[in-house]
Write an enzyme that holds these catalytic residues in place. Structure first.
Site, PDB file in Angstrom:
ATOM      1  N   ARG A   1      -5.854  16.902 -44.587  1.00 36.01           N
ATOM      2  CA  ARG A   1      -4.422  17.242 -44.512  1.00 36.01           C
ATOM      3  C   ARG A   1      -3.842  17.384 -45.925  1.00 36.01           C
ATOM      4  NH1 ARG A   1      -5.497  13.204 -40.803  1.00 36.01           N
ATOM      5  NH2 ARG A   1      -4.880  13.517 -38.637  1.00 36.01           N
TER       6      ARG A   1
ATOM      7  N   ARG B   1      -3.503   8.311 -29.605  1.00 35.10           N
ATOM      8  CA  ARG B   1      -4.957   8.551 -29.661  1.00 35.10           C
ATOM      9  C   ARG B   1      -5.721   7.227 -29.617  1.00 35.10           C
ATOM     10  NH1 ARG B   1      -4.386  13.266 -34.206  1.00 35.10           N
ATOM     11  NH2 ARG B   1      -4.045  14.955 -32.740  1.00 35.10           N
TER      12      ARG B   1
ATOM     13  N   ASP C   1      11.929  30.308 -36.896  1.00 33.29           N
ATOM     14  CA  ASP C   1      10.682  30.630 -37.595  1.00 33.29           C
ATOM     15  C   ASP C   1      10.945  31.768 -38.574  1.00 33.29           C
ATOM     16  OD1 ASP C   1       7.522  29.825 -36.765  1.00 33.29           O
ATOM     17  OD2 ASP C   1       7.729  31.655 -37.960  1.00 33.29           O
TER      18      ASP C   1
ATOM     19  N   GLY D   1       5.492  27.669 -34.115  1.00 34.15           N
ATOM     20  CA  GLY D   1       4.050  27.780 -33.901  1.00 34.15           C
ATOM     21  C   GLY D   1       3.591  26.810 -32.825  1.00 34.15           C
TER      22      GLY D   1
ATOM     23  N   ASN E   1       2.582  23.757 -48.277  1.00 38.85           N
ATOM     24  CA  ASN E   1       3.595  23.135 -47.412  1.00 38.85           C
ATOM     25  C   ASN E   1       4.741  22.463 -48.172  1.00 38.85           C
ATOM     26  OD1 ASN E   1       2.201  24.138 -45.300  1.00 38.85           O
ATOM     27  ND2 ASN E   1       1.441  22.183 -44.510  1.00 38.85           N
TER      28      ASN E   1
ATOM     29  N   VAL F   1       7.146  16.710 -39.678  1.00 41.24           N
ATOM     30  CA  VAL F   1       5.843  16.768 -39.005  1.00 41.24           C
ATOM     31  C   VAL F   1       4.792  17.447 -39.902  1.00 41.24           C
ATOM     32  CG1 VAL F   1       4.643  17.581 -36.918  1.00 41.24           C
ATOM     33  CG2 VAL F   1       7.031  16.887 -36.770  1.00 41.24           C
ATOM     34  N   SER F   2       5.221  18.435 -40.695  1.00 38.33           N
ATOM     35  CA  SER F   2       4.299  19.209 -41.537  1.00 38.33           C
ATOM     36  C   SER F   2       3.450  18.278 -42.410  1.00 38.33           C
ATOM     37  CB  SER F   2       5.095  20.153 -42.443  1.00 38.33           C
ATOM     38  OG  SER F   2       6.049  20.866 -41.694  1.00 38.33           O
ATOM     39  N   ASN F   3       2.205  18.653 -42.600  1.00 36.44           N
ATOM     40  CA  ASN F   3       1.253  17.821 -43.362  1.00 36.44           C
ATOM     41  C   ASN F   3       1.150  18.260 -44.820  1.00 36.44           C
ATOM     42  OD1 ASN F   3       0.068  15.729 -41.795  1.00 36.44           O
ATOM     43  ND2 ASN F   3      -0.853  17.297 -40.480  1.00 36.44           N
TER      44      ASN F   3
ATOM     45  N   HIS G   1      -0.841   8.725 -42.470  1.00 39.87           N
ATOM     46  CA  HIS G   1      -1.370   9.643 -41.439  1.00 39.87           C
ATOM     47  C   HIS G   1      -2.455  10.505 -42.090  1.00 39.87           C
ATOM     48  CE1 HIS G   1      -1.501  12.170 -37.936  1.00 39.87           C
ATOM     49  NE2 HIS G   1      -1.159  13.242 -38.628  1.00 39.87           N
TER      50      HIS G   1
ATOM     51  N   ASP H   1      -0.933   8.929 -33.637  1.00 40.59           N
ATOM     52  CA  ASP H   1      -2.154   8.161 -33.890  1.00 40.59           C
ATOM     53  C   ASP H   1      -2.282   7.004 -32.886  1.00 40.59           C
ATOM     54  OD1 ASP H   1      -2.479   9.884 -36.025  1.00 40.59           O
ATOM     55  OD2 ASP H   1      -1.492   8.531 -37.444  1.00 40.59           O
TER      56      ASP H   1
ATOM     57  N   GLY I   1       5.557  23.262 -32.969  1.00 41.55           N
ATOM     58  CA  GLY I   1       6.995  23.438 -32.753  1.00 41.55           C
ATOM     59  C   GLY I   1       7.300  23.843 -31.317  1.00 41.55           C
TER      60      GLY I   1
ATOM     61  N   GLY J   1       9.774  26.109 -37.238  1.00 43.20           N
ATOM     62  CA  GLY J   1       8.353  26.384 -36.999  1.00 43.20           C
ATOM     63  C   GLY J   1       8.185  26.529 -35.495  1.00 43.20           C
TER      64      GLY J   1
HETATM   65  N1  LIG Z   1       2.384  14.881 -38.403  1.00 47.49           N
HETATM   66  C1  LIG Z   1       1.545  15.163 -37.417  1.00 47.49           C
HETATM   67  O1  LIG Z   1       1.146  14.276 -36.655  1.00 47.49           O
HETATM   68  C2  LIG Z   1       1.097  16.572 -37.182  1.00 47.49           C
HETATM   69  C3  LIG Z   1       0.461  16.930 -35.984  1.00 47.49           C
HETATM   70  C4  LIG Z   1       0.054  18.250 -35.798  1.00 47.49           C
HETATM   71  C5  LIG Z   1       0.314  19.204 -36.798  1.00 47.49           C
HETATM   72  N2  LIG Z   1       0.931  18.823 -37.930  1.00 47.49           N
HETATM   73  C6  LIG Z   1       1.257  19.786 -38.983  1.00 47.49           C
HETATM   74  O2  LIG Z   1       2.320  20.616 -38.496  1.00 47.49           O
HETATM   75  C7  LIG Z   1       2.282  21.861 -39.172  1.00 47.49           C
HETATM   76  C8  LIG Z   1       2.357  23.008 -38.144  1.00 47.49           C
HETATM   77  O3  LIG Z   1       1.189  23.048 -37.371  1.00 47.49           O
HETATM   78  P1  LIG Z   1       1.017  24.178 -36.257  1.00 47.49           P
HETATM   79  O4  LIG Z   1      -0.274  23.931 -35.595  1.00 47.49           O
HETATM   80  O5  LIG Z   1       2.255  24.267 -35.441  1.00 47.49           O
HETATM   81  O6  LIG Z   1       0.908  25.491 -37.182  1.00 47.49           O
HETATM   82  P2  LIG Z   1       1.267  26.990 -36.749  1.00 47.49           P
HETATM   83  O7  LIG Z   1       0.663  27.878 -37.787  1.00 47.49           O
HETATM   84  O8  LIG Z   1       0.918  27.215 -35.327  1.00 47.49           O
HETATM   85  O9  LIG Z   1       2.851  27.051 -36.867  1.00 47.49           O
HETATM   86  C9  LIG Z   1       3.537  26.931 -38.075  1.00 47.49           C
HETATM   87  C10 LIG Z   1       4.729  27.863 -38.025  1.00 47.49           C
HETATM   88  O10 LIG Z   1       5.512  27.657 -39.215  1.00 47.49           O
HETATM   89  C11 LIG Z   1       6.087  28.917 -39.514  1.00 47.49           C
HETATM   90  N3  LIG Z   1       6.601  28.930 -40.887  1.00 47.49           N
HETATM   91  C12 LIG Z   1       5.905  29.002 -42.044  1.00 47.49           C
HETATM   92  N4  LIG Z   1       6.755  28.990 -43.085  1.00 47.49           N
HETATM   93  C13 LIG Z   1       8.004  28.898 -42.583  1.00 47.49           C
HETATM   94  C14 LIG Z   1       9.288  28.814 -43.161  1.00 47.49           C
HETATM   95  N5  LIG Z   1       9.475  28.836 -44.485  1.00 47.49           N
HETATM   96  N6  LIG Z   1      10.344  28.725 -42.342  1.00 47.49           N
HETATM   97  C15 LIG Z   1      10.189  28.692 -40.998  1.00 47.49           C
HETATM   98  N7  LIG Z   1       8.986  28.768 -40.388  1.00 47.49           N
HETATM   99  C16 LIG Z   1       7.906  28.847 -41.177  1.00 47.49           C
HETATM  100  C17 LIG Z   1       4.955  29.904 -39.277  1.00 47.49           C
HETATM  101  O11 LIG Z   1       5.433  31.239 -39.153  1.00 47.49           O
HETATM  102  C18 LIG Z   1       4.343  29.357 -38.012  1.00 47.49           C
HETATM  103  O12 LIG Z   1       4.858  29.983 -36.850  1.00 47.49           O
HETATM  104  C19 LIG Z   1       1.000  21.847 -40.006  1.00 47.49           C
HETATM  105  O13 LIG Z   1       1.296  21.508 -41.341  1.00 47.49           O
HETATM  106  C20 LIG Z   1       0.173  20.751 -39.356  1.00 47.49           C
HETATM  107  O14 LIG Z   1      -0.762  20.189 -40.239  1.00 47.49           O
HETATM  108  C21 LIG Z   1       1.312  17.532 -38.145  1.00 47.49           C
HETATM  109  O1  LIG Z   2      -5.168  16.803 -37.903  1.00 49.71           O
HETATM  110  C1  LIG Z   2      -4.293  17.523 -38.365  1.00 49.71           C
HETATM  111  O2  LIG Z   2      -4.451  18.170 -39.408  1.00 49.71           O
HETATM  112  C2  LIG Z   2      -2.997  17.713 -37.622  1.00 49.71           C
HETATM  113  C3  LIG Z   2      -2.327  16.436 -37.279  1.00 49.71           C
HETATM  114  O3  LIG Z   2      -2.026  15.677 -38.403  1.00 49.71           O
HETATM  115  C4  LIG Z   2      -3.059  15.649 -36.238  1.00 49.71           C
HETATM  116  O4  LIG Z   2      -3.321  14.462 -36.467  1.00 49.71           O
HETATM  117  O5  LIG Z   2      -3.337  16.214 -35.163  1.00 49.71           O
END
Ligand SMILES: NC(=O)c1ccc[n+]([C@@H]2O[C@H](COP(=O)([O-])OP(=O)(O)OC[C@H]3O[C@@H](n4cnc5c(N)ncnc54)[C@H](O)[C@@H]3O)[C@@H](O)[C@H]2O)c1
Ligand SMILES: O=C(O)C[C@H](O)C(=O)O
Length: 308
Positions: free
Chosen positions: A88, A151, A32, A9, A95, A118-120, A175, A148, A12, A7
């Site tokens: 989430r 924050r 990605d 994005g 996801n 990390v993905s939610n 989370h 968390d 990542g 990822g």
């Molecule tokens: N755990 C946490 O504390 C936390 C914090 C922030 C974000 N997140 C989660 O992280 C995830 C990503 O958030 P983001 O803001 O970077 O999103 P984003 O859309 O900016 O990036 C996600 C990336 O994943 C890529 N992707 C999708 N499917 C794929 C696959 N099969 N293989 C490889 N790449 C793939 C997309 O092309 C995209 O570039 C979300 O699910 C978000 O909720 C979790």
């Molecule tokens: O809030 C979200 O959906 C993304 C991440 O889990 C966060 O806490 O920033």
């Protein structure tokens, strides 16, 4: 030390940037599914190397997992983020499939890796990796509590009128907006309990603001946050890569600890070269225990939506 981040994005790329700036890894591979996207992000980040003074080599790959082979640590950020007004948990439908296929491809090329999810919805995605791969539980880590807690410290410092470096505190539990358990009883300003400085009412406000920290940013940004999430992941990666033995709250599979079983949820752990080297089972108050069991019930409800 080779690290893969799936990822490229917002989160990542931020995570890869912080890892590079801290300059402890020899190589970071960004992968990605979007054609050319990871390669572009990697090139852009590499062009900051001489400016930021790091030697970490960052490369990009479009869905070619052979480039990730023999990674010591793999971070999964692939998947969709929430939009304002969403929880989430609503992300599970898309996801879960992504996290399942990504973790399997990663392990095929790096059988000895440690995975950071990390993905939610993160606790459920961590549980999914636990249930669908053969990795031992100490090598599957969910990132949520580190963010968390950062924050929580931000909100505590704001309430105390203190510098953030003077403040310590930790958030355990799921989370999620409702499931986080900020441990206000144990929060301190330079070793003094924070309750010596602020009222119970203000402390309660800090707790509530912390729990909706992600939702607050999602409303402001139109998508979820990335700087603090990326920094939090880089902290876990560094603790493992540099064998720091630091304590972070992380989502891990519990088997009786905290009176909970068969779920992944945030609790304090020691992170070192082997991943989760110890689950720290601290004594909670009756109120904290009850919040933790409500939080666990929420995570288990979401886990029930998985097709295992
Ligand atoms: N755990 C946490 O504390 C936390 C914090 C922030 C974000 N997140 C989660 O992280 C995830 C990503 O958030 P983001 O803001 O970077 O999103 P984003 O859309 O900016 O990036 C996600 C990336 O994943 C890529 N992707 C999708 N499917 C794929 C696959 N099969 N293989 C490889 N790449 C793939 C997309 O092309 C995209 O570039 C979300 O699910 C978000 O909720 C979790
Ligand atoms: O809030 C979200 O959906 C993304 C991440 O889990 C966060 O806490 O920033």
């Amino acid at each position: 030390m080779k690290i893969t981040v799936v990822g490229a994005g917002a989160v990542g790329a931020s995570c890869a940037e912080y890892i590079a700036i801290k300059d402890f890894a020899s190589e970071v591979v960004l992968l990605d599914i979007k054609e050319g996207y990871a390669e572009g992000k990697a090139m852009d980040l590499m062009q900051t190397a001489s400016l930021n003074g790091f030697d970490t080599k960052i490369t990009g790959s479009t869905s070619d997992y052979s480039k990730t082979a023999n990674s010591d640590i793999c971070v999964i950020t692939s998947g969709i983020p929430r939009k304002p007004g969403m929880t989430r948990e609503e992300l599970i439908g898309i996801n879960a499939g992504i996290v399942k296929s990504v973790s399997s491809s990663l392990i095929e090329h790096s059988p000895n890796t440690i995975i950071i999810v990390v993905s939610n919805p993160m606790d459920t995605m961590t549980y999914l990796v636990h249930k669908t791969t053969d990795l031992p539980k100490h090598r599957i880590i969910g990132m949520g509590g580190a963010l968390d807690s950062a924050r929580f410290k931000y909100r505590l410092a704001e309430a105390l009128g203190a510098p953030i470096s003077d403040v310590d505190g930790m958030v355990i539990g799921g989370h999620s907006d409702k499931g986080m358990v900020p441990l206000t009883r144990l929060a301190t300003r330079n070793s003094v309990p924070v309750s010596a400085f602020i009222s119970d009412e203000r402390l309660n406000q800090v707790k509530e603001d912390t729990k909706v920290g992600g939702a607050t940013l999602t409303k402001l940004l139109g998508t979820s946050a990335w700087y603090a999430p990326g920094a939090a992941v880089s902290g876990l990666v560094q603790a493992i890569a540099c064998d720091q033995k630091k304590i972070f709250p992380c989502s891990t599979y519990l088997d009786g600890e905290y009176g909970l079983s068969d779920l992944c949820i945030g609790v304090p752990v020691v992170l070192g070269r082997n991943g989760i080297e110890k689950i720290v089972d601290i004594e909670l108050s009756d109120a904290e225990k009850s919040h933790m069991s409500e939080s666990a019930a929420g995570v288990q409800k979401t886990n029930g939506l998985l097709e295992l």
